[in-house]
Each structure stands twice: as structure tokens, then as C-alpha cells.
Enzyme design. Structure first.
Site, PDB file in Angstrom:
ATOM      1  N   TYR A  28       1.433  -1.440  -0.332  1.00 22.30           N
ATOM      2  CA  TYR A  28      -0.081  -0.023  -0.329  1.00 22.30           C
ATOM      3  C   TYR A  28       1.111   1.230   0.041  1.00 22.30           C
ATOM      4  O   TYR A  28       0.701   2.066   0.637  1.00 22.30           O
ATOM      5  CB  TYR A  28      -0.666   0.300   1.592  1.00 22.30           C
ATOM      6  CG  TYR A  28      -2.321   0.614   0.833  1.00 22.30           C
ATOM      7  CD1 TYR A  28      -2.992   0.085  -0.084  1.00 22.30           C
ATOM      8  CD2 TYR A  28      -2.709   1.396   1.273  1.00 22.30           C
ATOM      9  CE1 TYR A  28      -4.396   0.777  -0.065  1.00 22.30           C
ATOM     10  CE2 TYR A  28      -3.544   2.787   0.499  1.00 22.30           C
ATOM     11  CZ  TYR A  28      -4.288   1.797   0.312  1.00 22.30           C
ATOM     12  OH  TYR A  28      -5.834   2.464  -0.449  1.00 22.30           O
ATOM     13  N   LEU A  29       1.722   0.877  -1.006  1.00 19.40           N
ATOM     14  CA  LEU A  29       3.033   1.681  -1.222  1.00 19.40           C
ATOM     15  C   LEU A  29       3.088   3.681  -0.847  1.00 19.40           C
ATOM     16  O   LEU A  29       1.379   3.913  -1.565  1.00 19.40           O
ATOM     17  CB  LEU A  29       3.677   1.870  -2.147  1.00 19.40           C
ATOM     18  CG  LEU A  29       4.284   0.164  -1.810  1.00 19.40           C
ATOM     19  CD1 LEU A  29       5.284   0.134  -3.725  1.00 19.40           C
ATOM     20  CD2 LEU A  29       5.578  -0.148  -1.033  1.00 19.40           C
ATOM     21  N   HIS A  33       7.550   4.995   0.922  1.00 17.76           N
ATOM     22  CA  HIS A  33       8.360   4.244   0.643  1.00 17.76           C
ATOM     23  C   HIS A  33       9.619   4.432  -0.686  1.00 17.76           C
ATOM     24  O   HIS A  33      10.408   4.390  -0.951  1.00 17.76           O
ATOM     25  CB  HIS A  33       6.466   2.775   0.278  1.00 17.76           C
ATOM     26  CG  HIS A  33       5.867   2.856   1.039  1.00 17.76           C
ATOM     27  ND1 HIS A  33       4.810   2.645   1.426  1.00 17.76           N
ATOM     28  CD2 HIS A  33       6.721   1.753   2.623  1.00 17.76           C
ATOM     29  CE1 HIS A  33       4.597   1.749   2.573  1.00 17.76           C
ATOM     30  NE2 HIS A  33       5.659   1.596   3.263  1.00 17.76           N
ATOM     31  N   GLN A  57       3.920  -9.339  13.219  1.00 17.55           N
ATOM     32  CA  GLN A  57       4.270  -8.437  14.031  1.00 17.55           C
ATOM     33  C   GLN A  57       2.826  -7.583  14.751  1.00 17.55           C
ATOM     34  O   GLN A  57       3.120  -6.347  14.767  1.00 17.55           O
ATOM     35  CB  GLN A  57       4.991  -7.826  12.958  1.00 17.55           C
ATOM     36  CG  GLN A  57       4.349  -7.206  12.205  1.00 17.55           C
ATOM     37  CD  GLN A  57       5.654  -6.174  10.492  1.00 17.55           C
ATOM     38  OE1 GLN A  57       6.201  -6.708  10.938  1.00 17.55           O
ATOM     39  NE2 GLN A  57       4.966  -5.123  11.061  1.00 17.55           N
ATOM     40  N   GLN A 144      12.565   6.806   8.815  1.00 19.38           N
ATOM     41  CA  GLN A 144      12.769   7.759  10.105  1.00 19.38           C
ATOM     42  C   GLN A 144      11.762   7.900  11.424  1.00 19.38           C
ATOM     43  O   GLN A 144      11.580   7.699  12.197  1.00 19.38           O
ATOM     44  CB  GLN A 144      13.602   8.747  10.159  1.00 19.38           C
ATOM     45  CG  GLN A 144      13.804   9.612  11.977  1.00 19.38           C
ATOM     46  CD  GLN A 144      14.450   9.091  12.545  1.00 19.38           C
ATOM     47  OE1 GLN A 144      15.775   8.074  12.711  1.00 19.38           O
ATOM     48  NE2 GLN A 144      13.963   8.882  13.585  1.00 19.38           N
ATOM     49  N   ASP A 146       9.756   4.619  11.637  1.00 20.49           N
ATOM     50  CA  ASP A 146       9.638   4.045  12.741  1.00 20.49           C
ATOM     51  C   ASP A 146      10.680   4.194  13.465  1.00 20.49           C
ATOM     52  O   ASP A 146      11.920   3.688  13.369  1.00 20.49           O
ATOM     53  CB  ASP A 146       8.801   2.694  11.638  1.00 20.49           C
ATOM     54  CG  ASP A 146       7.711   2.459  11.594  1.00 20.49           C
ATOM     55  OD1 ASP A 146       6.701   2.984  12.169  1.00 20.49           O
ATOM     56  OD2 ASP A 146       7.849   2.865  10.076  1.00 20.49           O
ATOM     57  N   GLN A 149      11.758   0.897  16.043  1.00 21.82           N
ATOM     58  CA  GLN A 149      11.849   0.108  13.951  1.00 21.82           C
ATOM     59  C   GLN A 149      13.568   0.066  14.000  1.00 21.82           C
ATOM     60  O   GLN A 149      14.342  -1.109  13.717  1.00 21.82           O
ATOM     61  CB  GLN A 149      11.345   0.017  13.443  1.00 21.82           C
ATOM     62  CG  GLN A 149      11.317  -0.949  12.412  1.00 21.82           C
ATOM     63  CD  GLN A 149      10.205  -1.053  10.990  1.00 21.82           C
ATOM     64  OE1 GLN A 149       9.300  -1.842  11.155  1.00 21.82           O
ATOM     65  NE2 GLN A 149      10.523  -0.129  10.273  1.00 21.82           N
TER      66      GLN A 149
END
Ligand code: AMP
Length: 279
Positions: A28-29, A33, A57, A144, A146, A149
Site C-alpha cells: 500500500y505504497l 516508501h 508483528q 525514520q 518508525d 524499529q
């Protein structure tokens, strides 16, 4: 652009490339992305993108089943990016019967998103480790937005001596400041307006820092005050933490600080982050 579903076929196709950048995604870019895809091409000359909505996850009450998916649109966007290899494995390719091995990163996974979403980072670390082993990229690109993550992946790559360089791309935002996210599609028009409050709260804390404020609690309060004024927002957490350890800071020192938050806008949980460095 080659679109490949199986691990064997992917390994054969990958062998044609030397330097290769991997951008792992759940599809779902959006422009966030695609900015990583462009950065990967500029760095490596060739790009692989993985699209995999990773069930491990997601918590049992989370949105795995309803997570937005549009493979055709994703392929169109990747073709014009452009992208060399797209890896679109099925769940049973990634987790066949008998799958039993998990990657657990201690410490940095125990706070913030890790505390709010038990098991989330075990799923993330496991799937990213698998993708790095399948794709064998020279570089892997993460956003960045996330921020935790990124720290978890950097820790895993360092600790497990994975031969991939981790590269972090800046957060891409809508013109009004909302960080782009596949989950923004869940927002109703009034919620979409309200969702700008995350960035406004981060910027308010950043401004206090620019004015010389260094107390972590004062910056956390500033973020809470902005968020509390938005009726459609319910704050899950706000944080002013050490960018490496992710431990909450009493005072921001030479290490700078990671400002981050998770906020429900209606039933949609959004996260955002901003890195403060010494002026
Ligand atoms: P996702 O598909 O949400 O799992 O994201 C895949 C990758 O894109 C992750 O490394 C994200 O951090 C990154 N990403 C997602 N949204 C953004 C954004 N707005 N700006 C930059 N990177 C992003």
C-alpha cells in the site's frame, strides 16, 4: 522489473546484481516508501522491494486482516520508481509448517512501541532477518518515522553480524505535516484533519528545545498539552528518550533526544517521531 514469489526464484534473480538495496515494506505504497526506493537506487544502482504484510508483528486485536492491500497499484508505482526486483512471498513461503525460530532483541524493544505492542518487535526482527538472508542486499533502507524499529534493526544487524548496511531515510510528510502512512487511509475526513496534531505536538516540543528548554518532562508536557486540545485524539504515550538506548531522559544532553508518540485518532493508532540534535 521482475516480480517474484518464491525464495529459490528470488535467489536466482538476485545473483545478476552486485550492490543491491532492499526496501522492506508491507505494501500500500506511498511517497515515504518511494523516497526509500529512490535513495536505494542512488546508493546501490539496483533496488529490491519486498511487499509482505507480516502476520507475526500484529497483535491478536490488531489490524492484520484489514491492513490495506493493493498489489496492482503497488506494482504500477514500483515500475515507474523504477525497481529491479519485487519480492512478494506468501505467508506460507515465509512461515512454512514447522517454523520455529524467532529473533529476540532485548532492551530497546521493551519500551515505547514494544511495551504497547507485546511481541511486535519479535515479529519485525524475525521477518527482517529472514528478508536480509533471502535477498542478501548490500544495503537495507528504513524510514525514520518508525524510529524505534530503526534502533531495533540496527541492534540486530550489529549483534548478529549481518553483512548488510542499514540506511535510514527521512520521514516524508503530507503538506500539512502528517507523516505518510498506509494506515492514514483508515481516517475519516475530520480524523484526517485532527491527525496533524501529532506533528504539531512534536514541533511544539522542538521549539521549546530551540528556546533552550532541556528538561525531558517539560517537553513531554508540551506535547501532552497540544495533544489534549484535540478532541478526536487520545494519547497512548509521548516520549523524550535517548536516541540510542530509548530510555526516557530527565534532561537532554549531548546525545540529543528522540521525541516520539503514539496517538489514537478515533480507532486508528498513529505514531510519529522527530530527532533532536544539539543545535
Ligand atoms: P511499512 O510498509 O509501513 O512497514 O513501511 C516500510 C518502510 O517504509 C519502513 O522502513 C518505514 O519506516 C518506511 N516508511 C513508512 N512511512 C514512511 C514515511 N512517511 N517516510 C519515510 N519512510 C516511511
Amino acid at each position: 522489473m521482475q516480480v517474484i514469489e518464491t525464495i529459490g526464484d528470488f535467489r536466482r534473480a538476485r545473483a545478476a546484481f552486485g550492490r543491491l538495496g532492499l526496501v522492506p515494506t508491507m505494501g500500500y505504497l506511498h511517497e515515504g516508501h518511494l523516497s526509500l526506493v529512490r535513495q536505494a537506487r542512488a546508493t546501490c544502482g539496483a533496488v529490491a522491494v519486498s511487499i509482505f504484510v507480516n502476520p507475526t508483528q500484529f497483535g491478536p486485536q490488531e489490524d492484520f486482516a484489514t491492513y490495506p492491500r493493493d498489489t496492482e497499484r503497488d506494482m504500477r508505482l514500483l515500475r515507474s520508481a523504477p525497481t529491479d526486483l519485487v519480492f512478494v512471498p506468501t505467508v506460507s513461503t515465509m512461515y512454512p509448517q514447522g517454523f520455529a525460530s524467532l529473533v529476540e532483541v532485548a532492551g530497546v524493544t521493551e519500551v515505547l512501541e514494544g511495551a504497547a505492542r507485546p511481541g511486535h518487535f519479535r515479529g519485525v526482527a524475525t521477518v527482517v532477518c529472514k528478508l536480509l538472508n533471502i535477498v542478501q542486499p548490500t544495503h537495507a533502507f528504513f524510514g525514520q518515522k518508525d524510529a524505534q524499529q530503526v534502533v531495533v534493526i540496527q541492534t540486530m544487524v550489529r549483534d548478529l553480524n549481518l553483512p548488510t548496511e542499514v540506511v535510514v531515510g527521512p520521514t516524508v510528510r503530507e503538506p500539512d505535516g502528517l507523516a505518510m502512512s498506509s494506515r492514514n487511509t483508515y481516517l475519516s475526513p475530520p480524523e484526517r484533519q485532527a491527525a496533524t496534531v501529532l506533528y504539531r505536538a512534536l514541533v511544539a516540543a522542538q521549539q521549546r528545545y530551540a528556546q533552550g528548554v532541556r528538561e525531558g518532562e517539560a517537553m513531554r508536557q508540551t506535547m501532552h498539552q497540544v495533544l489534549d486540545r484535540e478532541p478526536l485524539a487520545r494519547t497512548d504515550y509521548v516520549s523524550v528518550a535517548d536516541p540510542r538506548t530509548l530510555q526516557e531522559l530527565d534532561a537532554v544532553g549531548d546525545q540529543g533526544a528522540l521525541l516520539s508518540m503514539a496517538v489514537f485518532i478515533g480507532t486508528t493508532r498513529l505514531i510519529d517521531a522527530l530527532l533532536l540534535s544539539e543545535p
